[in-house]
Design a protein around this motif. Structure first.
Motif, mmCIF file in Angstrom:
data_model
loop_
_atom_site.group_PDB
_atom_site.id
_atom_site.type_symbol
_atom_site.label_atom_id
_atom_site.label_comp_id
_atom_site.label_asym_id
_atom_site.label_seq_id
_atom_site.Cartn_x
_atom_site.Cartn_y
_atom_site.Cartn_z
ATOM 1 N N LYS A 48 9.103 -7.050 3.725
ATOM 2 C CA LYS A 48 9.491 -6.268 2.541
ATOM 3 C C LYS A 48 8.870 -4.874 2.603
ATOM 4 N N ARG A 49 7.592 -4.804 2.994
ATOM 5 C CA ARG A 49 6.930 -3.507 3.156
ATOM 6 C C ARG A 49 7.654 -2.659 4.189
ATOM 7 N N PHE A 50 8.079 -3.272 5.283
ATOM 8 C CA PHE A 50 8.781 -2.554 6.334
ATOM 9 C C PHE A 50 10.087 -1.974 5.804
ATOM 10 N N ARG A 51 10.854 -2.778 5.058
ATOM 11 C CA ARG A 51 12.118 -2.276 4.498
ATOM 12 C C ARG A 51 11.881 -1.101 3.561
ATOM 13 N N LEU A 52 10.869 -1.216 2.697
ATOM 14 C CA LEU A 52 10.581 -0.128 1.758
ATOM 15 C C LEU A 52 10.118 1.126 2.488
ATOM 16 N N ALA A 53 9.290 0.966 3.513
ATOM 17 C CA ALA A 53 8.829 2.124 4.288
ATOM 18 C C ALA A 53 9.984 2.754 5.061
ATOM 19 N N LEU A 54 10.895 1.931 5.544
ATOM 20 C CA LEU A 54 12.066 2.453 6.251
ATOM 21 C C LEU A 54 12.954 3.229 5.298
ATOM 22 N N TRP A 55 13.141 2.707 4.095
ATOM 23 C CA TRP A 55 13.960 3.383 3.084
ATOM 24 C C TRP A 55 13.348 4.715 2.686
ATOM 25 N N LYS A 56 12.016 4.763 2.524
ATOM 26 C CA LYS A 56 11.335 5.998 2.129
ATOM 27 C C LYS A 56 10.981 6.885 3.319
ATOM 28 N N ASN A 57 11.326 6.458 4.523
ATOM 29 C CA ASN A 57 11.034 7.203 5.753
ATOM 30 C C ASN A 57 9.519 7.412 5.915
ATOM 31 N N GLU A 58 8.760 6.338 5.679
ATOM 32 C CA GLU A 58 7.304 6.366 5.770
ATOM 33 C C GLU A 58 6.790 5.325 6.757
ATOM 34 N N LEU A 59 7.512 5.098 7.841
ATOM 35 C CA LEU A 59 7.094 4.070 8.794
ATOM 36 C C LEU A 59 5.750 4.395 9.433
ATOM 37 N N ASP A 60 5.433 5.676 9.589
ATOM 38 C CA ASP A 60 4.150 6.049 10.181
ATOM 39 C C ASP A 60 2.973 5.597 9.317
ATOM 40 N N SER A 61 3.185 5.525 8.008
ATOM 41 C CA SER A 61 2.090 5.120 7.125
ATOM 42 C C SER A 61 1.683 3.668 7.353
ATOM 43 N N LEU A 62 2.569 2.851 7.918
ATOM 44 C CA LEU A 62 2.219 1.464 8.204
ATOM 45 C C LEU A 62 1.199 1.362 9.324
ATOM 46 N N GLU A 63 1.172 2.362 10.207
ATOM 47 C CA GLU A 63 0.236 2.357 11.325
ATOM 48 C C GLU A 63 -0.977 3.249 11.086
ATOM 49 N N ASP A 64 -0.839 4.257 10.266
ATOM 50 C CA ASP A 64 -1.888 5.254 10.100
ATOM 51 C C ASP A 64 -3.044 4.792 9.232
ATOM 52 N N ARG A 65 -2.807 3.910 8.331
ATOM 53 C CA ARG A 65 -3.788 3.577 7.305
ATOM 54 C C ARG A 65 -4.322 2.163 7.496
ATOM 55 N N TYR A 66 -5.658 2.034 7.461
ATOM 56 C CA TYR A 66 -6.283 0.710 7.458
ATOM 57 C C TYR A 66 -6.589 0.354 6.003
ATOM 58 N N ILE A 67 -6.161 -0.801 5.584
ATOM 59 C CA ILE A 67 -6.357 -1.226 4.202
ATOM 60 C C ILE A 67 -7.445 -2.291 4.184
ATOM 61 N N ARG A 68 -8.530 -1.973 3.493
ATOM 62 C CA ARG A 68 -9.651 -2.917 3.485
ATOM 63 C C ARG A 68 -9.299 -4.143 2.654
ATOM 64 N N ALA A 69 -9.920 -5.241 3.017
ATOM 65 C CA ALA A 69 -9.671 -6.506 2.330
ATOM 66 C C ALA A 69 -10.382 -6.522 0.984
ATOM 67 N N ALA A 70 -9.780 -7.216 0.040
ATOM 68 C CA ALA A 70 -10.400 -7.391 -1.278
ATOM 69 C C ALA A 70 -11.377 -8.541 -1.165
ATOM 70 N N VAL A 71 -12.638 -8.259 -1.415
ATOM 71 C CA VAL A 71 -13.679 -9.288 -1.269
ATOM 72 C C VAL A 71 -14.033 -9.875 -2.588
#
Length: 139
Positions: A116-139
């Motif tokens: 779902k994230r991939f489809r939304l990023a593809l629609w918004k033309n933000e596929l690079d953001s899927l690789e550029d950002r590390y998202i820390r885990a919620a502890v």
């Protein structure tokens, strides 16, 4: 690296380095539904800076629109407004190795949140953001 294309392990691995390779149009399955698009727009309007605020703020609206599960650190704006806690394994930086070809999760009988994230990023033309950002885990 082999000098011939036939020796590459993965086809189209170096697309940016080879401009003669034409990008294929996304397949129909990768397109967002109108419901996903409108939900994304609403979430972007309501929760644009939710990762910088108290996690419990707007909890009911987050639960309705993004499926929030109330973790101590809100990562919804970093995840194309899809709550990473919806993943049965709690993965926020990409799918596990068990995602099926049709985008279904191997653990739960639902769609993988990362497809779902991939489809939304593809629609918004933000596929690079899927690789550029590390998202820390919620502890």
């Amino acid at each position: 690296m082999a000098p011939y294309k036939r020796f590459y392990l993965f086809e189209n691995l170096f697309q940016r380095q080879h401009p003669e390779v034409r990008f294929a149009k996304p397949v129909k399955e990768c397109e967002c539904t109108s419901r996903e698009k409108s939900n994304y727009r609403i979430c972007k309007l309501l929760f644009k800076n939710a990762n910088m605020k108290f996690a419990g703020e707007h909890y009911l609206a987050k639960k309705i629109f993004a499926g929030c599960r109330g973790c101590p650190y809100c990562r919804i704006p970093l995840m194309q407004f899809v709550c990473p806690e919806l993943c049965p394994k709690g993965l926020s930086n990409g799918p596990c190795g068990g995602t099926k070809v049709d985008g279904k999760c191997e653990v739960a009988d639902s769609e993988c949140i990362h497809s779902k994230r991939f489809r939304l990023a593809l629609w918004k033309n933000e596929l690079d953001s899927l690789e550029d950002r590390y998202i820390r885990a919620a502890v």
